[in-house]
Write an enzyme that holds these catalytic residues in place. Structure first.
Site, PDB file in Angstrom:
ATOM      1  N   CYS A  78      -1.463   0.723   7.402  1.00 29.60           N
ATOM      2  CA  CYS A  78      -2.910   0.464   7.507  1.00 29.60           C
ATOM      3  C   CYS A  78      -3.327  -0.765   6.702  1.00 29.60           C
ATOM      4  O   CYS A  78      -3.562  -1.844   7.241  1.00 29.60           O
ATOM      5  CB  CYS A  78      -3.722   1.680   7.065  1.00 29.60           C
ATOM      6  SG  CYS A  78      -3.500   3.134   8.126  1.00 29.60           S
ATOM      7  N   ARG A  79      -3.412  -0.621   5.376  1.00 33.18           N
ATOM      8  CA  ARG A  79      -4.002  -1.681   4.552  1.00 33.18           C
ATOM      9  C   ARG A  79      -3.104  -2.892   4.383  1.00 33.18           C
ATOM     10  O   ARG A  79      -3.549  -4.031   4.595  1.00 33.18           O
ATOM     11  CB  ARG A  79      -4.368  -1.117   3.161  1.00 33.18           C
ATOM     12  CG  ARG A  79      -5.504  -0.120   3.211  1.00 33.18           C
ATOM     13  CD  ARG A  79      -5.610   0.655   1.915  1.00 33.18           C
ATOM     14  NE  ARG A  79      -4.462   1.546   1.729  1.00 33.18           N
ATOM     15  CZ  ARG A  79      -4.251   2.298   0.662  1.00 33.18           C
ATOM     16  NH1 ARG A  79      -5.098   2.237  -0.346  1.00 33.18           N
ATOM     17  NH2 ARG A  79      -3.204   3.088   0.599  1.00 33.18           N
ATOM     18  N   SER A  80      -1.852  -2.693   3.970  1.00 35.60           N
ATOM     19  CA  SER A  80      -1.017  -3.879   3.694  1.00 35.60           C
ATOM     20  C   SER A  80      -0.645  -4.657   4.957  1.00 35.60           C
ATOM     21  O   SER A  80      -0.547  -5.888   4.887  1.00 35.60           O
ATOM     22  CB  SER A  80       0.208  -3.528   2.833  1.00 35.60           C
ATOM     23  OG  SER A  80       1.042  -2.594   3.454  1.00 35.60           O
ATOM     24  N   ASN A 135       2.288   1.411   4.414  1.00 36.90           N
ATOM     25  CA  ASN A 135       2.571   0.122   5.084  1.00 36.90           C
ATOM     26  C   ASN A 135       2.258   0.198   6.584  1.00 36.90           C
ATOM     27  O   ASN A 135       2.923  -0.432   7.402  1.00 36.90           O
ATOM     28  CB  ASN A 135       4.030  -0.319   4.852  1.00 36.90           C
ATOM     29  CG  ASN A 135       4.298  -1.779   5.239  1.00 36.90           C
ATOM     30  OD1 ASN A 135       5.421  -2.128   5.591  1.00 36.90           O
ATOM     31  ND2 ASN A 135       3.292  -2.636   5.201  1.00 36.90           N
ATOM     32  N   ASP A 178      -8.118   3.881   0.923  1.00 42.02           N
ATOM     33  CA  ASP A 178      -7.209   4.285   1.993  1.00 42.02           C
ATOM     34  C   ASP A 178      -8.028   4.714   3.216  1.00 42.02           C
ATOM     35  O   ASP A 178      -8.789   5.678   3.138  1.00 42.02           O
ATOM     36  CB  ASP A 178      -6.364   5.454   1.471  1.00 42.02           C
ATOM     37  CG  ASP A 178      -5.279   5.857   2.446  1.00 42.02           C
ATOM     38  OD1 ASP A 178      -5.337   5.434   3.612  1.00 42.02           O
ATOM     39  OD2 ASP A 178      -4.377   6.609   2.024  1.00 42.02           O
ATOM     40  N   CYS A 183       0.861  -1.188   0.000  1.00 39.47           N
ATOM     41  CA  CYS A 183       0.000   0.000   0.000  1.00 39.47           C
ATOM     42  C   CYS A 183       0.897   1.237   0.000  1.00 39.47           C
ATOM     43  O   CYS A 183       2.061   1.145  -0.409  1.00 39.47           O
ATOM     44  CB  CYS A 183      -0.979  -0.012   1.176  1.00 39.47           C
ATOM     45  SG  CYS A 183      -0.205   0.011   2.810  1.00 39.47           S
TER      46      CYS A 183
HETATM   47  P1  4NP Z   1      -1.819   2.816   4.107  1.00 39.00           P
HETATM   48  O1  4NP Z   1      -2.453   4.169   4.684  1.00 39.00           O
HETATM   49  O2  4NP Z   1      -1.251   3.153   2.747  1.00 39.00           O
HETATM   50  O3  4NP Z   1      -2.978   1.903   4.027  1.00 39.00           O
HETATM   51  O4  4NP Z   1      -0.759   2.381   5.092  1.00 39.00           O
HETATM   52  C1  4NP Z   1      -1.749   5.372   4.777  1.00 39.00           C
HETATM   53  C2  4NP Z   1      -0.877   5.577   5.825  1.00 39.00           C
HETATM   54  C3  4NP Z   1      -0.202   6.765   5.932  1.00 39.00           C
HETATM   55  C4  4NP Z   1      -0.394   7.750   4.996  1.00 39.00           C
HETATM   56  C5  4NP Z   1      -1.258   7.544   3.943  1.00 39.00           C
HETATM   57  C6  4NP Z   1      -1.926   6.348   3.831  1.00 39.00           C
HETATM   58  N1  4NP Z   1       0.285   8.979   5.126  1.00 39.00           N
HETATM   59  O5  4NP Z   1      -0.005   9.896   4.330  1.00 39.00           O
HETATM   60  O6  4NP Z   1       1.139   9.146   6.013  1.00 39.00           O
END
Ligand code: 4NP
Length: 165
Positions: free
Chosen positions: A18-20, A16, A131, A13
């Protein structure tokens, strides 16, 4: 020989956190339940580097815990070109992640490894895991549900490849 007996899956993602990490935890749960832990190597990574070394977002950890899965030991890392050599399936959460991974691909063999995770959930209306970072708890549960649906189909496909049937 080895490619017939083992598989490797990398979930990717943006951050790294939240989703992955949820996908890694959910898929590991399915792999353990299928008795294939010693034959499937699993990891996750982010296309961005903002959270390298961080544990999963507390909301992702809580969501996993509510669903009986512990992801607290995971630490974020950034996707790197060498991942094309280590993983035969590289599964992106959304189109932006996929495009960013493909930008690093060196050849057609690299590109062939990259898919969207929700290609394994063909009956879902969307191809992307949204997201959840700027949303609330319900967003995380929705993400969990999408990921779980895809991971069930993914383990079924790999199980057929490795065990037959
Ligand atoms: P992820 O979510 O891609 O599912 O881990 C996010 C985590 C952090 C951020 C964006 C999306 N960020 O902008 O810091």
């Amino acid at each position: 020989m080895a490619e017939h007996t083992r598989r490797s899956v990398l979930f990717v993602c943006l951050g790294n956190i939240c989703r992955s990490p949820l996908a890694e935890g959910v898929f590991r749960w399915h792999v353990e339940r299928a008795g294939l832990s010693d034959r499937i190597f699993i990891d996750s990574a982010g296309t961005g580097d903002w959270h390298v070394g961080d544990p999963p977002d507390p909301r992702a950890q809580a969501c996993a815990r509510r669903n009986g899965i512990d992801i607290s030991n995971q630490r974020a890392r950034q996707f790197e070109v060498g991942d094309f050599d280590r993983f035969d399936r590289i599964l992106a959460m959304d189109e932006t992640n996929r495009r960013d991974i493909l930008r690093l691909a060196r050849n057609e063999a690299d590109r062939r490894r990259v898919r969207l995770l929700l290609d394994y959930a063909p009956h879902q209306p969307s191809r992307e895991v949204p997201d959840p970072y700027f949303g609330g708890e319900a967003g995380f549960q929705h993400v969990f549900s999408l990921i779980d649906t895809a991971c069930r189909n993914l383990i079924a496909e790999i199980r057929r490849e490795l065990v037959g049937g």
